[in-house]
Write an enzyme that holds these catalytic residues in place. Structure first.
Site, PDB file in Angstrom:
ATOM      1  N   THR A 270       0.846  -1.190   0.000  1.00 48.16           N
ATOM      2  CA  THR A 270       0.000   0.000   0.000  1.00 48.16           C
ATOM      3  C   THR A 270       0.881   1.240   0.000  1.00 48.16           C
ATOM      4  OG1 THR A 270      -1.643  -1.206   1.262  1.00 48.16           O
ATOM      5  CG2 THR A 270      -1.850   1.184   1.248  1.00 48.16           C
ATOM      6  N   THR A 419      -5.668  -4.155  -4.566  1.00 44.61           N
ATOM      7  CA  THR A 419      -6.076  -4.930  -3.391  1.00 44.61           C
ATOM      8  C   THR A 419      -6.751  -4.095  -2.308  1.00 44.61           C
ATOM      9  OG1 THR A 419      -3.733  -4.766  -2.874  1.00 44.61           O
ATOM     10  CG2 THR A 419      -4.536  -6.908  -3.560  1.00 44.61           C
ATOM     11  N   GLU A 420      -6.577  -2.787  -2.368  1.00 46.09           N
ATOM     12  CA  GLU A 420      -7.221  -1.894  -1.386  1.00 46.09           C
ATOM     13  C   GLU A 420      -7.408  -0.544  -2.057  1.00 46.09           C
ATOM     14  OE1 GLU A 420      -5.935  -2.156   3.144  1.00 46.09           O
ATOM     15  OE2 GLU A 420      -4.191  -1.744   1.908  1.00 46.09           O
ATOM     16  N   ASN A 421      -8.628  -0.044  -2.059  1.00 45.60           N
ATOM     17  CA  ASN A 421      -8.870   1.330  -2.508  1.00 45.60           C
ATOM     18  C   ASN A 421     -10.228   1.772  -1.967  1.00 45.60           C
ATOM     19  OD1 ASN A 421     -10.098   3.018  -5.345  1.00 45.60           O
ATOM     20  ND2 ASN A 421      -8.390   3.779  -4.145  1.00 45.60           N
TER      21      ASN A 421
END
Ligand SMILES: *[C@@H]1O[C@H](CO)[C@@H](O)[C@H](O)[C@H]1NC(C)=O
Ligand SMILES: *[C@@H]1O[C@H](CO)[C@@H](O)[C@H](O)[C@H]1NC(C)=O
Ligand SMILES: *[C@@H]1O[C@H](CO)[C@@H](O)[C@H](O)[C@H]1NC(C)=O
Length: 591
Positions: A270, A419-421
């Site tokens: 991240t 994978t993350e937002n």
């Protein structure tokens, strides 16, 4: 090579030199262009039919059941039970009670019609002491088996993270956790158990979620578990061991499982994007690159290019020498280790929330060892960016496309999963009309689409997160969910925010077919939430009233708890009532 927009008489020479040096040092025309800032307008179009759409969560943040069915303690269980570490001394002991709500949460996933669900396994739930040889907790295995089967029966692909920060406490106490190289073996044994028990059905493995945060917040600032402040050294050491652990697990998978199970093992990094404040300043351009290299390259460069970024080696080496240390605070890999680590990744998970402007700033080495000052830069935000709902997540969609293109050029166009937002809000009373999240998702997903048109090899997108959950040192004060969770209610009910309706449409159409459709979704989503929102506010008020009655009989409950648990929602409800009355008066006057 790119455009030298301001290449006038004098700077022309410099430009030519710069172009030459870049061509000589790097991969020529494929190099990332820091000075190219195409921010474009909204792009209507769709993703390929094989594109995967999902949402994410993690074990410690959502499961609860922290000491049930034989689970061991994690460093987060211990950290949150110490006073003064987390907002309002909150813990995730019960959190969303996800451990007991597999069926309920499946319904939420089905409502969204996602193709994958990203979740994590709690290491101490299946290996209570962290040491596989000591004990495997079959009840924990059973829980994940049921969860995985439930997902697959409903055609939802499980994407599983092995380490989402909840290290078994025993390993922290016995062998100093990520500071000790012995962790590599323990982690490998744990991963091997997961491949053995779940790998017949799970094909997407992520070793680490956001190891930057583990290193920097766990060992530099101490804001996260295990809460050490080993300034300028601890984070580098932890990272060194995490990279080795990742590589070891990837090799284990290749050796023992790959041919049978045919899955993939990646990592999820991240990072914020860093954009130079002044694009005509070489110092700022370099500072912005350092920002990204110290954040993302720190992990990605060893895995894809075989070593830490050159710039980190130089800066940390130099500062260490100035501080009178015999060797660099940044550990080194042997050449054997380098070749073992390089290429040990089947896909790169990219987590991204926001962007910062970066300018050069020299910190004197007399300030002492420190990860942040090692970078010699300053982070800024643009006062023109809209005020964020939560203090750190500014919505800057174009930064995402820049980051994804950087990934493509720096690491040889690897396979990427977002994978993350997502973004959070700071809300104490129920608010389901999350217009800001709709705007954010629309903008950021659109930049992912643009990045794919740029040739970045992106296979899927994961919105963060499925529901509101425990946000580490921020406790329950930050809400990242597409679904709202009423934590005060012991049944932990979930309610869809407006963004659920919007994201569902994006998934259904696999992108943004045309202006008319997208605007219609936006309108319908915001309309859908207002009635539920009112009902929920009323419901919360009833609960608050019930709490007051309970409190009268319970003198032990602290005053502070009363402020958040009761006064805040009551005041919120009162505010709504008063505004309604004022509105009525106003309307009467008009008539
Ligand atoms: C958290 O615990 C500390 C130490 O006991 C105490 O001083 C503080 O008031 C607590 N905070 C809240 C919000 O209860
Ligand atoms: C859900 O997604 C699947 C696969 O993309 C699709 O075939 C199905 O029609 C979708 N269902 C709904 C209700 O949109
Ligand atoms: C490192 O871990 C090993 C194995 O658990 C342990 O024996 C040793 O004491 C640890 N070293 C330190 C410095 O904590």
């Amino acid at each position: 090579m790119g455009h030298c927009y301001h290449c006038r008489m004098v700077s022309c020479v410099l430009c030519v030199l710069l172009v030459l040096s870049i061509v000589l040092c790097a991969h020529g025309e494929d190099d990332f262009q820091w000075t190219q800032t195409d921010r474009g307008s909204f792009y209507y179009g769709t993703f390929p039919p094989t594109f995967m759409w999902g949402v994410g969560s993690s074990a410690y943040q959502t499961e609860g059941a922290w000491d049930s069915d034989g689970k061991g303690k994690s460093i987060w269980d211990v950290f949150t039970h110490k006073k003064g570490k987390v907002y309002m001394n909150q813990t995730a002991d019960s959190s969303c009670d996800g451990y007991y709500k597999v069926k309920d949460d499946l319904a939420l996933l089905k409502e969204l019609n996602v193709s994958h669900y990203r979740l994590s396994i709690s290491w101490p739930r299946i290996i209570p002491t962290g040491v596989r040889a000591e004990h495997v907790n079959e009840k924990g295995i059973q829980y994940y088996n049921d969860l995985i089967d439930t997902l697959l029966e409903n055609k939802i692909i499980p994407m599983i993270t092995l380490y989402h920060w909840d290290l078994p406490q025993n390993l922290q106490e016995k062998s100093n956790g990520w500071q000790n190289i012995s962790i590599v073996t323990y982690f490998n044994d744990y991963a091997n158990l997961c491949f053995e028990r779940f790998g017949d059905r799970v094909k997407h493995w992520i070793t680490f979620n956001n190891p930057w945060s583990v290193a920097v917040e766990g060992f530099e600032t101490g804001e996260h578990a295990p809460g050490f402040k080993l300034s300028g050294t601890g984070a580098y050491k932890a990272t060194h061991n995490m990279i080795k652990a990742h590589a070891r697990v990837w090799h284990t998978y290749s050796k023992n499982w790959r041919s049978k199970q045919k899955g993939m093992v990646g990592i999820s990094l991240t990072t914020e994007w860093g954009e130079p404040v002044d694009l005509s300043s070489q110092k700022d351009i370099e500072a912005a690159e350092r920002f990204v290299q110290f954040h993302f390259g720190w992990f990605a460069n060893p895995l894809y290019n075989g070593d830490y970024p050159q710039i980190m080696k130089e800066y940390i080496g130099q500062k260490s020498a100035q501080q009178g240390l015999g060797i660099s605070r940044l550990p080194t890999f042997t050449s054997q280790e380098k070749s073992y680590i390089k290429g040990a990744c089947d896909f790169l998970g990219v987590g991204h929330f926001t962007t910062r402007y970066i300018t050069n700033r020299n910190f004197p080495s007399t300030q002492g060892p420190n990860y942040f000052t090692d970078r010699d830069l300053r982070e800024l935000v643009d006062p023109k960016w809209p005020e964020p709902e939560s203090k750190w997540v500014y919505s800057v969609p174009w930064g995402f496309r820049r980051l994804l293109n950087f990934v493509k050029t720096q690491y040889g166009n690897p396979l990427v999963f977002v994978t993350e937002n997502g973004l959070s809000e700071k809300m104490h009373c129920a608010q389901l009309c999350d217009e800001w999240r709709i705007q954010y998702l629309k903008g950021y997903i659109n930049e992912v689409l643009k990045a794919m048109k740029d040739g970045v090899n992106i296979q899927g997108y994961t919105a963060w997160s499925l529901m509101d959950k425990f946000e580490w040192d921020e406790g329950f004060s930050e809400r990242f969910g597409l679904y709202y969770v009423e934590f005060r209610n012991k049944n932990k009910p979930r309610y869809p925010k407006a963004s659920v309706q919007f994201y569902k449409k994006v998934i259904g159409a696999s992108g943004f077919p045309n202006v008319r459709e997208v605007e219609k979704w936006h309108r319908l989503s915001t309309e859908s939430c207002s009635t539920t929102n009112q009902l929920l506010a009323a419901e919360e008020q009833r609960n608050a009233a019930a709490n007051i009655l309970r409190l009268i009989h319970d003198p032990l409950v602290s005053h502070m708890e009363m402020v958040t648990e009761i006064v805040v929602p009551t005041v919120c409800t009162l505010c709504i009532l008063i505004s309604a009355i004022l509105l009525m008066i106003l309307l009467r006057r008009q008539i």
